[in-house]
Design an enzyme around this catalytic site. Structure first.
Site, PDB file in Angstrom:
ATOM      1  NE  ARG A   1      -7.816   8.793   2.676  1.00 57.77           N
ATOM      2  CZ  ARG A   1      -8.387   8.882   3.689  1.00 57.77           C
ATOM      3  NH1 ARG A   1      -6.976  10.009   4.507  1.00 57.77           N
ATOM      4  NH2 ARG A   1      -9.331   9.184   4.576  1.00 57.77           N
TER       5      ARG A   1
ATOM      6  CD  GLU B   1      -6.147   5.309  -0.514  1.00 56.60           C
ATOM      7  OE1 GLU B   1      -6.756   6.081   0.502  1.00 56.60           O
ATOM      8  OE2 GLU B   1      -6.266   4.437  -0.656  1.00 56.60           O
TER       9      GLU B   1
ATOM     10  CG  HIS C   1      -2.037   6.989   3.801  1.00 65.82           C
ATOM     11  ND1 HIS C   1      -2.848   7.500   2.757  1.00 65.82           N
ATOM     12  CD2 HIS C   1      -3.069   8.661   4.241  1.00 65.82           C
ATOM     13  CE1 HIS C   1      -3.078   8.044   2.393  1.00 65.82           C
ATOM     14  NE2 HIS C   1      -3.267   9.032   3.184  1.00 65.82           N
TER      15      HIS C   1
ATOM     16  CG  ASP D   1     -32.615 -12.699  18.307  1.00 59.03           C
ATOM     17  OD1 ASP D   1     -32.980 -11.723  18.830  1.00 59.03           O
ATOM     18  OD2 ASP D   1     -33.465 -14.085  18.512  1.00 59.03           O
TER      19      ASP D   1
ATOM     20  CG  HIS E   1      -7.926  -1.842   2.330  1.00 61.59           C
ATOM     21  ND1 HIS E   1      -6.826  -1.416   3.317  1.00 61.59           N
ATOM     22  CD2 HIS E   1      -8.776  -0.771   1.786  1.00 61.59           C
ATOM     23  CE1 HIS E   1      -7.330  -0.345   3.747  1.00 61.59           C
ATOM     24  NE2 HIS E   1      -8.168   0.267   2.450  1.00 61.59           N
TER      25      HIS E   1
ATOM     26  CG  ASP F   1     -12.293   7.700   2.012  1.00 60.45           C
ATOM     27  OD1 ASP F   1     -12.919   6.448   1.751  1.00 60.45           O
ATOM     28  OD2 ASP F   1     -11.032   7.952   3.238  1.00 60.45           O
TER      29      ASP F   1
ATOM     30  CG  ASP G   1     -11.446   3.504  -1.051  1.00 59.39           C
ATOM     31  OD1 ASP G   1     -12.050   4.767  -0.767  1.00 59.39           O
ATOM     32  OD2 ASP G   1     -10.582   3.057  -0.971  1.00 59.39           O
TER      33      ASP G   1
ATOM     34  CD  GLU H   1      -9.314   6.236  -1.523  1.00 60.59           C
ATOM     35  OE1 GLU H   1     -10.353   6.822  -0.696  1.00 60.59           O
ATOM     36  OE2 GLU H   1      -9.043   5.406  -1.045  1.00 60.59           O
TER      37      GLU H   1
ATOM     38  CG  HIS I   1      -8.514   3.806   9.196  1.00 57.99           C
ATOM     39  ND1 HIS I   1      -8.407   2.410   9.157  1.00 57.99           N
ATOM     40  CD2 HIS I   1      -8.738   3.795   8.167  1.00 57.99           C
ATOM     41  CE1 HIS I   1      -7.843   1.803   7.975  1.00 57.99           C
ATOM     42  NE2 HIS I   1      -8.028   2.997   6.989  1.00 57.99           N
TER      43      HIS I   1
ATOM     44  CE1 TYR J   1      -5.197  12.717   5.931  1.00 58.09           C
ATOM     45  CE2 TYR J   1      -3.043  12.000   5.320  1.00 58.09           C
ATOM     46  CZ  TYR J   1      -4.738  11.921   4.599  1.00 58.09           C
ATOM     47  OH  TYR J   1      -5.169  10.976   3.896  1.00 58.09           O
TER      48      TYR J   1
ATOM     49  CG  HIS K   1      -6.289   0.532  -0.895  1.00 63.09           C
ATOM     50  ND1 HIS K   1      -7.582   0.210  -1.207  1.00 63.09           N
ATOM     51  CD2 HIS K   1      -6.444   1.253  -0.866  1.00 63.09           C
ATOM     52  CE1 HIS K   1      -8.909   1.043  -0.884  1.00 63.09           C
ATOM     53  NE2 HIS K   1      -8.218   1.470  -0.305  1.00 63.09           N
TER      54      HIS K   1
HETATM   55  N1  GLY Z   1     -11.541   4.380   2.694  1.00 62.82           N
HETATM   56  C1  GLY Z   1     -10.526   3.480   2.516  1.00 62.82           C
HETATM   57  C2  GLY Z   1      -9.536   3.600   2.083  1.00 62.82           C
HETATM   58  O1  GLY Z   1      -9.085   4.744   1.912  1.00 62.82           O
HETATM   59  O2  GLY Z   1      -8.660   3.133   2.037  1.00 62.82           O
HETATM   60 MN    MN Z   2      -8.879   3.907   0.074  1.00 61.88          MN
HETATM   61 MN    MN Z   3     -11.017   5.655   0.830  1.00 63.44          MN
END
Ligand code: GLY
Ligand code: MN
Ligand code: MN
Length: 432
Positions: free
Chosen positions: A405, A383, A349, A38, A360, A259, A270, A407, A242, A387, A353
């Site tokens: 990356r 972003e 990717h 709980d 997202h 990130d 982000d 971003e 991820h 890789y 977004h």
């Molecule tokens: N942090 C998740 C993304 O960059 O989409």
């Molecule tokens: Mn992102």
């Molecule tokens: Mn991110």
């Protein structure tokens, strides 16, 4: 803490109700999530209910009735209960809720099953996400059954089930001033927390220590916490997009991809930066970092009203493809790399977004007329990344085991674009 303008819930509801026309919408609160037994996770409200009403606690259902002349906005909420309030905190009286949230009527949640179907059966389309709440699913099923009977006799009655996002997503994708104020604050806090945490990124430090530094930086500055699972990925860990275990120690030659984003007033930032543990980047890895920064610049230049997220991605992909050819990772020309999608092996990717209440954030990138045009008030990430998983790059083995990356968060304005996360240079940490 910064004084923020109030969010315009009533104005939003007027738009929602006008778009519902002959229909209705049912928005349940997000359920409380348990770690086990709980013990509860800290509560995160449902973004749609929050957007339409400002209700941020569990156990609530909002009903919006665009087809009705009265009771167009009704809330079902938990009643006062001394025993429950001892554990989860004080609840407001029904009258208080009515006034505070501007509802036409407020009923106890336990009356939803009895009152709900009758409230919904008269409108043609019910906007409700099936599966979000068993209680609401039952109400909607019964409303559709009754609506079918009513429609046969009266010419109107519930017979279509639709996603609330069909009305809400298009609204949420354009941020109003009060939302932008929160997003600026989330971005500012995230930039400052990165600035504090980055000097601690060096060989021997645990990824978890960098995570702790960042998240403590968020909370110390008044953020609700991280908007998503913080990624601190050293070396090859950065090739898992991820990755969030953050359980390795940083090695002396590692590039470290970080990130993270704060949530402030329920709105997300982000940011990603990639820094060498040694404080200095040389050779092919330095070139790869520069390629990603070039892709960022090219993508940023395409961020303007009237542009599209697809164009932003196209610019990033072109710069990445040219960079891959330039580094000898793939054979050119870049046009051919793009046509054959060979760059996707190293940049798998999308570049952007939508960003907002959700990291997202919902919203179409493409509709029946093609790619959605960027408008002032839209906020999204830029972003680009590269890789090189172990074994993926025999031509330049020095690159293997690195993920890069960068971003940032971008707001489209009347004149062009504003980078909300501008306070954190893209090359921070690269030259010591
Ligand atoms: N942090 C998740 C993304 O960059 O989409
Ligand atoms: Mn992102
Ligand atoms: Mn991110």
């Amino acid at each position: 803490m910064t004084e923020l303008p109030p969010l315009p819930f009533q104005a939003r509801r007027e738009i929602i109700l006008s778009r519902l026309e002959g229909g209705s919408m049912v928005l349940p609160a997000a359920p409380v999530q348990f770690m086990g037994g709980d013990s509860e996770y800290r509560y995160r409200p449902d973004s749609e209910l929050l957007y339409a009403t400002g209700w941020a606690a569990p156990d609530c259902v909002a009903v919006l009735r665009g087809f009705a002349d009265e009771d167009r906005f009704v809330l079902f909420v938990p009643e006062r209960d001394a025993k429950a309030e001892l554990w989860t905190g004080p609840r407001a009286d029904v009258e208080e809720v009515c006034e505070r949230f501007g509802a036409d009527a407020v009923h106890p949640l336990r009356e939803l099953a009895e009152r709900g179907p009758g409230m919904l059966a008269g409108g043609d389309t019910i906007h409700c996400r099936l599966g979000a709440s068993a209680g609401c699913d039952g109400v909607v099923r019964e409303a559709l059954r009754r609506g079918r009977v009513q429609r046969a006799r009266k010419g109107a009655g519930a017979h279509v089930l639709a996603d609330p996002g069909a009305v809400l997503d298009g609204m949420r994708v354009r941020k109003d001033e009060a939302e932008i104020a929160r997003m600026r604050e989330a971005a500012r806090i995230t930039v400052e927390a990165f600035r504090d945490a980055l000097p601690g990124v060096r060989a021997g430090v645990g990824e978890w220590e960098v995570e702790a530094a960042l998240e403590s930086g968020f909370r110390r500055r008044g953020a609700g916490g991280p908007a998503f699972a913080t990624i601190v990925a050293a070396g090859a860990n950065a090739c898992t997009l991820h990755y969030s275990a953050n359980g390795s120690r940083i090695g002396p030659d590692d590039l470290v991809l970080i990130d993270a984003g704060a949530e402030y007033g329920w709105y997300a930032a982000d940011i990603t930066r990639t820094v060498p543990a040694s404080g200095r980047l040389e050779g092919a890895r330095r070139e790869a970092h520069e390629v990603v920064r070039r892709a960022r610049r090219a993508a940023m230049a395409a961020c303007r009203p009237g542009g599209t997220v697809e164009e932003v991605h196209g610019e990033a992909c072109r710069a990445i493809a040219e960079g891959l050819v330039g580094m000898g990772v793939v054979d050119g020309p870049a046009d051919e790399v793009l046509a054959e999608k060979r760059h996707q092996a190293f940049f798998p990717h999308q570049t952007s977004h939508w960003l907002g209440l959700d990291t997202h954030d919902p919203g179409l990138y493409r509709d029946g007329d093609g790619p959605v045009r960027l408008e002032p008030g839209m906020v999204f990430t830029v972003e680009p990344g590269l890789y090189f998983a172990p074994g993926s790059c025999p031509r330049v083995p020095e690159l293997e085991g690195t993920g890069i990356r960068i971003e940032d968060d971008v707001l489209i304005t009347e004149e062009g674009a504003e980078v909300l996360t501008e306070g954190l240079p893209a090359d921070i940490g690269v030259d010591g």
